[in-house]
Design an enzyme around this catalytic site. Structure first.
Site, PDB file in Angstrom:
ATOM      1  N   ASP A 113      25.989 -16.278   2.538  1.00 19.00           N
ATOM      2  CA  ASP A 113      25.796 -15.100   1.690  1.00 19.00           C
ATOM      3  C   ASP A 113      27.072 -14.310   1.426  1.00 19.00           C
ATOM      4  O   ASP A 113      27.327 -13.886   0.298  1.00 19.00           O
ATOM      5  CB  ASP A 113      24.711 -14.187   2.294  1.00 19.00           C
ATOM      6  CG  ASP A 113      24.884 -13.951   3.789  1.00 19.00           C
ATOM      7  OD1 ASP A 113      25.936 -14.328   4.354  1.00 19.00           O
ATOM      8  OD2 ASP A 113      23.961 -13.385   4.396  1.00 19.00           O
TER       9      ASP A 113
ATOM     10  N   HIS B 272      -4.683  19.155  31.715  1.00 21.31           N
ATOM     11  CA  HIS B 272      -5.554  18.115  32.273  1.00 21.31           C
ATOM     12  C   HIS B 272      -6.925  18.119  31.594  1.00 21.31           C
ATOM     13  O   HIS B 272      -7.938  17.730  32.186  1.00 21.31           O
ATOM     14  CB  HIS B 272      -5.724  18.293  33.792  1.00 21.31           C
ATOM     15  CG  HIS B 272      -4.437  18.454  34.527  1.00 21.31           C
ATOM     16  ND1 HIS B 272      -3.624  17.393  34.837  1.00 21.31           N
ATOM     17  CD2 HIS B 272      -3.796  19.566  34.979  1.00 21.31           C
ATOM     18  CE1 HIS B 272      -2.545  17.834  35.469  1.00 21.31           C
ATOM     19  NE2 HIS B 272      -2.620  19.141  35.554  1.00 21.31           N
TER      20      HIS B 272
ATOM     21  N   SER C 257      32.824 -12.985   8.084  1.00 14.78           N
ATOM     22  CA  SER C 257      31.690 -12.370   7.391  1.00 14.78           C
ATOM     23  C   SER C 257      31.184 -11.120   8.109  1.00 14.78           C
ATOM     24  O   SER C 257      30.702 -10.182   7.474  1.00 14.78           O
ATOM     25  CB  SER C 257      30.550 -13.379   7.231  1.00 14.78           C
ATOM     26  OG  SER C 257      30.123 -13.857   8.492  1.00 14.78           O
TER      27      SER C 257
ATOM     28  N   SER D 145     -16.424   9.203   5.229  1.00 13.19           N
ATOM     29  CA  SER D 145     -17.058   8.055   5.887  1.00 13.19           C
ATOM     30  C   SER D 145     -17.949   7.346   4.881  1.00 13.19           C
ATOM     31  O   SER D 145     -18.649   7.993   4.099  1.00 13.19           O
ATOM     32  CB  SER D 145     -17.888   8.520   7.089  1.00 13.19           C
ATOM     33  OG  SER D 145     -18.734   7.492   7.555  1.00 13.19           O
TER      34      SER D 145
ATOM     35  N   ARG E  15       0.808  -1.220   0.000  1.00 14.82           N
ATOM     36  CA  ARG E  15       0.000   0.000   0.000  1.00 14.82           C
ATOM     37  C   ARG E  15       0.844   1.274   0.000  1.00 14.82           C
ATOM     38  O   ARG E  15       0.504   2.262  -0.649  1.00 14.82           O
ATOM     39  CB  ARG E  15      -0.918  -0.019   1.229  1.00 14.82           C
ATOM     40  CG  ARG E  15      -1.883   1.159   1.305  1.00 14.82           C
ATOM     41  CD  ARG E  15      -2.804   1.008   2.507  1.00 14.82           C
ATOM     42  NE  ARG E  15      -3.813   2.057   2.551  1.00 14.82           N
ATOM     43  CZ  ARG E  15      -4.973   2.020   1.921  1.00 14.82           C
ATOM     44  NH1 ARG E  15      -5.268   0.981   1.169  1.00 14.82           N
ATOM     45  NH2 ARG E  15      -5.833   3.010   2.027  1.00 14.82           N
ATOM     46  N   TYR E  16       1.963   1.253   0.732  1.00 15.57           N
ATOM     47  CA  TYR E  16       2.769   2.467   0.891  1.00 15.57           C
ATOM     48  C   TYR E  16       4.041   2.464   0.042  1.00 15.57           C
ATOM     49  O   TYR E  16       4.981   3.205   0.312  1.00 15.57           O
ATOM     50  CB  TYR E  16       3.139   2.659   2.365  1.00 15.57           C
ATOM     51  CG  TYR E  16       1.938   2.714   3.278  1.00 15.57           C
ATOM     52  CD1 TYR E  16       0.967   3.710   3.135  1.00 15.57           C
ATOM     53  CD2 TYR E  16       1.761   1.766   4.289  1.00 15.57           C
ATOM     54  CE1 TYR E  16      -0.138   3.760   3.963  1.00 15.57           C
ATOM     55  CE2 TYR E  16       0.643   1.802   5.126  1.00 15.57           C
ATOM     56  CZ  TYR E  16      -0.294   2.807   4.955  1.00 15.57           C
ATOM     57  OH  TYR E  16      -1.386   2.854   5.779  1.00 15.57           O
TER      58      TYR E  16
END
Length: 448
Positions: free
Chosen positions: A91, A169, A121, A294, A15-16
């Site tokens: 690797d 608060h 490595s 919405s 998606r991103y």
């Protein structure tokens, strides 16, 4: 593999993808392989530069040809290395064999055994990965967070004279300026960004268990500590950890993760504040044609960008916190748990970029609703009680706090008239009353 954004398991690559695809240059499998090749080639050149016995006759004019191996590194090169890895099941060894084949093509067979000479490595991984992180921060992350700070600064300047009711608060408190509240976040981000930049990109380079055992046994006459410090610090632009086991201890990387997490926490704090201001109608949001807020309530324009940013920053922080807690811990001289964890380094940075991008997008949409701010101030004249009682304290008036407490804690609404009547009933000089009459929720905003 023809992976599309619709098939990706992670939204980072799905998606991103548009937001995060630039990070592939630093954190993809191909990128990691390329940076390993880069370190191996530069290490060979550094050995040649000190005329290591066996390399004293190496033609230094060939350096440019060697550097082309990583400068022109392609997806096909990465695929070739991955095919070799199927055989070696290792690797970094596959990278070594790839470079040796390049040496064959350059008729440099006599020098092949100086590729990866004396190294383990982790000398490659613990330089290649910090190098990629350094590049990702400087080329991707820093510009993104700088853009966010600049946007916050611009809004702080634009709204520097806009009075606003403050809330402590969750209750109405001494008024402030909208611009100042934005400046708080810019200041916090700048400070933590400088802290992040001050943390070294630490790297390990010292052989199988950090003591240059193989180097020293082969060439005891060479100061390998000095050589490696120069190679890591100057050639690679990293900071060599002086005493290590087989792996880098990751303490500095943990500090980077903690710093990135603190910055993300500030972004979350900003996102939540803006979300709340939108809910108070202090900000409206620009509507883009065709967008739906919405699926059921047509009137809604939801603050989705700030919610998206908060969620992604939270995911990033969970991973940063895990990295910082896990990576500095390894059994004895090394276990393999760091290897699989480090392959995910780009994930929290990707979610962080998504969060920054979403916050920027949200800030670009907000429209100041000054009338709502004005209405809230006008509806809360009680907040000037602090100002009045402070001046009365200055004048040694008896029990000023208690007098204002009695006034403001009744069930009767406190408005401009209530405050005016209270002032008129005070037994003080007229000059003091004149000063008190000038105080309103709109001008009792202090300095910053």
């Amino acid at each position: 593999m023809n992976l599309t954004s619709l098939q990706a398991i992670s939204p980072v690559d799905g998606r991103y993808r548009k937001t995060t695809q630039g990070l592939a240059a630093y954190f993809s499998e191909e990128a990691l392989i390329k940076y390993r090749v880069f370190v191996e080639i530069e290490y060979f050149i550094a050995l040649s530069e000190i005329n290591l016995p066996g390399l004293e006759n190496f033609d230094k004019s060939l350096y440019s040809e060697l550097r082309k191996i990583y400068e022109t590194f392609s997806e096909n090169d990465a695929l070739e290395i991955k095919e070799t890895e199927k055989i070696t099941n290792h690797d970094v060894k596959a990278v070594e064999y790839f470079i040796k084949s390049k040496f064959d093509s350059l008729s440099l067979q006599n020098y092949k055994e100086f590729i990866h000479f004396g190294l383990t490595s982790q000398d490659i991984n613990n330089t290649a990965i910090p190098y990629s992180i350094k590049l990702a921060l400087s080329e991707s992350y820093f510009p993104a967070i700088k853009s966010l700070i600049e946007k916050i600064n611009s809004l702080a300047i634009e709204w520097k004279d806009i009075p606003m009711l403050a809330f402590t608060h969750g209750q109405p408190a001494s008024p402030t300026k909208l611009g100042k509240e934005f400046m708080v976040f810019a200041d916090r981000l700048n400070i933590q960004l400088e802290n992040l930049k001050s943390i070294p990109n630490s790297a390990k380079f010292g052989g199988a268990t950090g003591n240059f055992n193989a180097h020293h046994i082969a060439y005891p006459q060479i100061n390998w500590v000095t050589f490696s410090n120069q190679f890591v610090n100057e050639t690679l632009g990293l900071t060599r950890a002086q005493h290590t086991t087989q792996i880098e201890h990751y303490d500095q990387f943990a500090a980077q993760c903690d710093a990135l997490k603190r910055i993300n926490n500030i972004i979350i704090d900003l996102d939540r504040d803006i979300w709340t201001y939108i809910s108070k109608n202090y900000f409206k949001q620009r509507i883009k044609a065709g967008e739906i807020g919405s699926s059921a309530m047509p009137h809604k324009v939801n603050p989705i960008d700030f919610e998206n940013a908060e969620g992604n920053a939270g995911i990033a922080n969970a991973l940063f916190e895990f990295f910082a807690a896990k990576l500095p811990i390894s059994r004895l001289q090394r276990d393999l748990t760091d290897s699989t964890v480090l392959r995910n380094v780009g994930v929290p940075l990707a979610h962080t970029l998504i969060a920054i991008n979403s916050t920027l997008r949200g800030l670009d949409k907000i429209i100041l609703n000054e009338a709502a701010l004005h209405a809230d101030l006008d509806d809360n004249w009680a907040v000037v009680a602090e100002a009045i009682q402070t001046i009365l304290r200055r004048e040694n008036y008896p029990n000023p706090y208690e007098a204002l407490k009695e006034l403001t804690r009744t069930n009767t609404k406190i408005d401009a008239s209530s405050i005016a009547n209270f002032i008129e009933g005070l037994n003080v000089d007229e000059s003091i009353k004149i000063q008190l009459r000038t105080i309103t929720p709109f001008n009792y905003t202090g300095v910053f």
